[in-house]
Scaffold this motif. Structure first.
Motif, PDB file in Angstrom:
ATOM      1  N   VAL A 117      -0.743   8.642   8.705  1.00 56.65           N
ATOM      2  CA  VAL A 117      -1.441   8.464   7.726  1.00 56.65           C
ATOM      3  C   VAL A 117      -3.019   8.131   7.938  1.00 56.65           C
ATOM      4  N   GLN A 118      -3.092   7.554   8.959  1.00 57.20           N
ATOM      5  CA  GLN A 118      -4.400   6.962   9.128  1.00 57.20           C
ATOM      6  C   GLN A 118      -5.171   8.373   9.824  1.00 57.20           C
ATOM      7  N   ALA A 119      -4.571   9.353  10.555  1.00 54.80           N
ATOM      8  CA  ALA A 119      -5.377  10.584  10.837  1.00 54.80           C
ATOM      9  C   ALA A 119      -5.761  11.382   9.703  1.00 54.80           C
ATOM     10  N   TYR A 120      -5.109  11.011   8.383  1.00 54.71           N
ATOM     11  CA  TYR A 120      -5.727  11.785   6.995  1.00 54.71           C
ATOM     12  C   TYR A 120      -6.831  11.022   6.769  1.00 54.71           C
ATOM     13  N   THR A 121      -7.465  10.163   7.100  1.00 59.37           N
ATOM     14  CA  THR A 121      -8.706   9.352   6.632  1.00 59.37           C
ATOM     15  C   THR A 121      -9.750   9.705   7.930  1.00 59.37           C
ATOM     16  N   LEU A 122      -9.650  10.594   8.714  1.00 59.69           N
ATOM     17  CA  LEU A 122     -10.583  10.648   9.676  1.00 59.69           C
ATOM     18  C   LEU A 122     -11.281  12.163   9.718  1.00 59.69           C
ATOM     19  N   TYR A 123     -10.945  13.035   8.771  1.00 62.71           N
ATOM     20  CA  TYR A 123     -11.424  14.590   8.842  1.00 62.71           C
ATOM     21  C   TYR A 123     -12.076  14.725   7.416  1.00 62.71           C
ATOM     22  N   SER A 124     -12.823  15.467   7.239  1.00 63.18           N
ATOM     23  CA  SER A 124     -13.404  15.672   5.886  1.00 63.18           C
ATOM     24  C   SER A 124     -12.548  17.120   5.474  1.00 63.18           C
ATOM     25  N   SER A 125     -11.794  17.789   6.293  1.00 63.09           N
ATOM     26  CA  SER A 125     -10.890  18.765   5.477  1.00 63.09           C
ATOM     27  C   SER A 125      -9.584  18.433   5.171  1.00 63.09           C
ATOM     28  N   VAL A 126      -9.139  16.968   5.222  1.00 61.80           N
ATOM     29  CA  VAL A 126      -7.974  16.537   4.570  1.00 61.80           C
ATOM     30  C   VAL A 126      -8.424  15.394   3.629  1.00 61.80           C
ATOM     31  N   ARG A 127      -7.384  15.022   2.846  1.00 60.33           N
ATOM     32  CA  ARG A 127      -7.542  13.805   1.976  1.00 60.33           C
ATOM     33  C   ARG A 127      -6.569  12.543   2.379  1.00 60.33           C
ATOM     34  N   PRO A 128      -7.082  11.350   2.012  1.00 61.20           N
ATOM     35  CA  PRO A 128      -5.879  10.500   2.444  1.00 61.20           C
ATOM     36  C   PRO A 128      -4.622  10.582   1.476  1.00 61.20           C
ATOM     37  N   PHE A 129      -3.397  10.069   1.828  1.00 60.14           N
ATOM     38  CA  PHE A 129      -2.382   9.888   1.065  1.00 60.14           C
ATOM     39  C   PHE A 129      -2.511   9.112  -0.112  1.00 60.14           C
ATOM     40  N   GLY A 130      -2.270   9.527  -1.179  1.00 56.11           N
ATOM     41  CA  GLY A 130      -2.215   8.884  -2.349  1.00 56.11           C
ATOM     42  C   GLY A 130      -1.021   8.065  -2.522  1.00 56.11           C
ATOM     43  N   ILE A 131      -0.427   7.429  -1.735  1.00 55.53           N
ATOM     44  CA  ILE A 131       0.759   6.473  -1.824  1.00 55.53           C
ATOM     45  C   ILE A 131       1.062   5.596  -0.811  1.00 55.53           C
ATOM     46  N   LEU A 145      11.647  -4.784   7.472  1.00 50.39           N
ATOM     47  CA  LEU A 145      10.861  -4.296   6.036  1.00 50.39           C
ATOM     48  C   LEU A 145       9.393  -4.134   6.307  1.00 50.39           C
ATOM     49  N   TYR A 146       8.958  -2.664   6.258  1.00 45.99           N
ATOM     50  CA  TYR A 146       7.507  -2.562   6.499  1.00 45.99           C
ATOM     51  C   TYR A 146       6.944  -1.844   5.307  1.00 45.99           C
ATOM     52  N   VAL A 147       5.546  -2.199   5.058  1.00 46.74           N
ATOM     53  CA  VAL A 147       4.753  -1.189   4.081  1.00 46.74           C
ATOM     54  C   VAL A 147       3.642  -0.714   4.706  1.00 46.74           C
ATOM     55  N   VAL A 148       3.544   0.754   4.686  1.00 47.01           N
ATOM     56  CA  VAL A 148       2.476   1.371   5.074  1.00 47.01           C
ATOM     57  C   VAL A 148       1.485   2.152   3.921  1.00 47.01           C
ATOM     58  N   GLU A 149       0.522   1.681   4.139  1.00 48.93           N
ATOM     59  CA  GLU A 149      -0.715   1.601   2.999  1.00 48.93           C
ATOM     60  C   GLU A 149      -1.521   2.820   3.263  1.00 48.93           C
ATOM     61  N   PRO A 150      -2.440   3.539   2.192  1.00 48.72           N
ATOM     62  CA  PRO A 150      -3.082   4.895   2.361  1.00 48.72           C
ATOM     63  C   PRO A 150      -4.180   4.805   3.572  1.00 48.72           C
ATOM     64  N   SER A 151      -4.427   3.573   3.960  1.00 45.78           N
ATOM     65  CA  SER A 151      -5.359   3.423   5.234  1.00 45.78           C
ATOM     66  C   SER A 151      -4.769   3.751   6.426  1.00 45.78           C
ATOM     67  N   GLY A 152      -3.358   3.622   6.343  1.00 43.95           N
ATOM     68  CA  GLY A 152      -2.730   3.745   7.731  1.00 43.95           C
ATOM     69  C   GLY A 152      -2.270   2.502   8.313  1.00 43.95           C
ATOM     70  N   ILE A 153      -2.600   1.260   7.616  1.00 40.49           N
ATOM     71  CA  ILE A 153      -2.424  -0.098   8.220  1.00 40.49           C
ATOM     72  C   ILE A 153      -0.824  -0.115   7.744  1.00 40.49           C
ATOM     73  N   TYR A 154      -0.181  -0.919   8.435  1.00 40.23           N
ATOM     74  CA  TYR A 154       1.193  -1.227   8.304  1.00 40.23           C
ATOM     75  C   TYR A 154       1.338  -2.786   8.433  1.00 40.23           C
ATOM     76  N   TYR A 155       2.317  -3.415   7.791  1.00 41.06           N
ATOM     77  CA  TYR A 155       2.560  -4.517   7.903  1.00 41.06           C
ATOM     78  C   TYR A 155       4.298  -4.812   7.878  1.00 41.06           C
ATOM     79  N   GLY A 156       4.748  -5.872   8.605  1.00 43.15           N
ATOM     80  CA  GLY A 156       6.140  -6.235   8.205  1.00 43.15           C
ATOM     81  C   GLY A 156       6.287  -7.338   7.267  1.00 43.15           C
ATOM     82  N   TYR A 157       7.210  -7.333   6.204  1.00 43.06           N
ATOM     83  CA  TYR A 157       7.329  -8.419   5.455  1.00 43.06           C
ATOM     84  C   TYR A 157       8.755  -8.797   5.307  1.00 43.06           C
ATOM     85  N   ASN A 158       8.931  -9.893   4.427  1.00 38.10           N
ATOM     86  CA  ASN A 158      10.091 -10.501   4.193  1.00 38.10           C
ATOM     87  C   ASN A 158      10.244 -10.022   2.541  1.00 38.10           C
TER      88      ASN A 158
END
Length: 246
Positions: A117-131, A145-158
């Motif tokens: 997901v983070q790779a899609y924030t690096l290039y002008s020819s693509v767009r970030p994932f809207g999810i 349990l993990y959450v992946v954000e549109p920026s590519g960051i991911y965290y573990g959660y309860n």
């Protein structure tokens, strides 16, 4: 105000922001709510799928999907992006099995998806994932349990919530003693929270989606059985009606 800095995801604004990523987060906020509960014997995923037309066939276009026998994913945001990311998660899980000849831990899949997901924030020819994606599993280390954000960051959660009603859902999740709940109890809590957060947005009808992974499913990610689903859905509606009367 943005002065052209929002034309590409590879361009920073003078104050260090990437507007395309922020716009992707707005796409998530306009979607139905998704939550995940990591409890003592498993994980429960729940999702509020907004119904945009009465002509749609109930039960189709599911937003909770299985990416491995023991891993489920729930996505909030653009439906097509969610399907693509679920497909990518399936490929990464298959690659892990072929490479290491073992069941992939969720942390490894979350890391690979985050990098993708983070790779899609690096290039002008693509767009970030809207999810935003919630990943749940029971692996060799137990429930995860993990959450992946549109920026590519991911965290573990309860307990995690994404989408339009995430703030109210997070407040309700924080009230629960998740480490003491069973998956069956968590199913009822998840249904209650879904009905509660939808009460703030009565503009559209919604379908409730519920899945679980744990001892009751032999470690497999499966939809909640129909009888339990209907009971949880009814109790969720009844709890909402009782709150409105109070």
């Amino acid at each position: 105000m943005n002065s052209g800095y929002d034309l590409s995801s590879s361009t920073y604004s003078p104050d260090g922001r990437i507007f395309q990523v922020e716009y992707a987060n707005k796409a998530v906020e306009n979607s139905g709510t998704a939550i995940g509960l990591r409890v003592k014997d498993g994980v429960v995923l729940a999702l509020e799928k907004l119904v945009h037309s009465k002509l749609l066939v109930p039960g189709t276009n599911r937003r909770i999907q299985t990416v491995d026998r023991h891993i489920g994913i729930a996505t909030a945001g653009l439906l097509a992006d969610g399907r693509h990311l679920a497909s990518r998660a399936f490929d990464e899980s298959l690659n892990y099995r072929e490479t290491y000849r073992s069941e992939p831990p969720l942390s490894a899949i979350a890391e690979r998806l985050g990098l993708y997901v983070q790779a899609y924030t690096l290039y002008s020819s693509v767009r970030p994932f809207g999810i935003s994606a919630i990943l749940g599993a029971v692996d060799k280390d137990g429930p995860a349990l993990y959450v992946v954000e549109p920026s590519g960051i991911y965290y573990g959660y309860n307990g995690a919530a994404v989408g339009k009603g995430r703030q109210l859902a997070k407040t309700e999740l924080e009230k629960l003693k998740l480490s003491e709940l069973t998956t069956r109890e968590a199913v009822f809590e998840a249904a209650r929270i879904m009905h509660l957060v939808h009460d703030d947005s009565k503009d559209k009808e919604f379908e409730l989606e519920l899945s679980w992974i744990g001892a009751e499913t032999n470690g497999l990610h499966l939809p909640v059985p129909k009888d339990l689903f209907e009971e949880a859905d009814k109790k969720g509606r009844d709890a909402l009606d009782a709150d409105m009367e109070d």
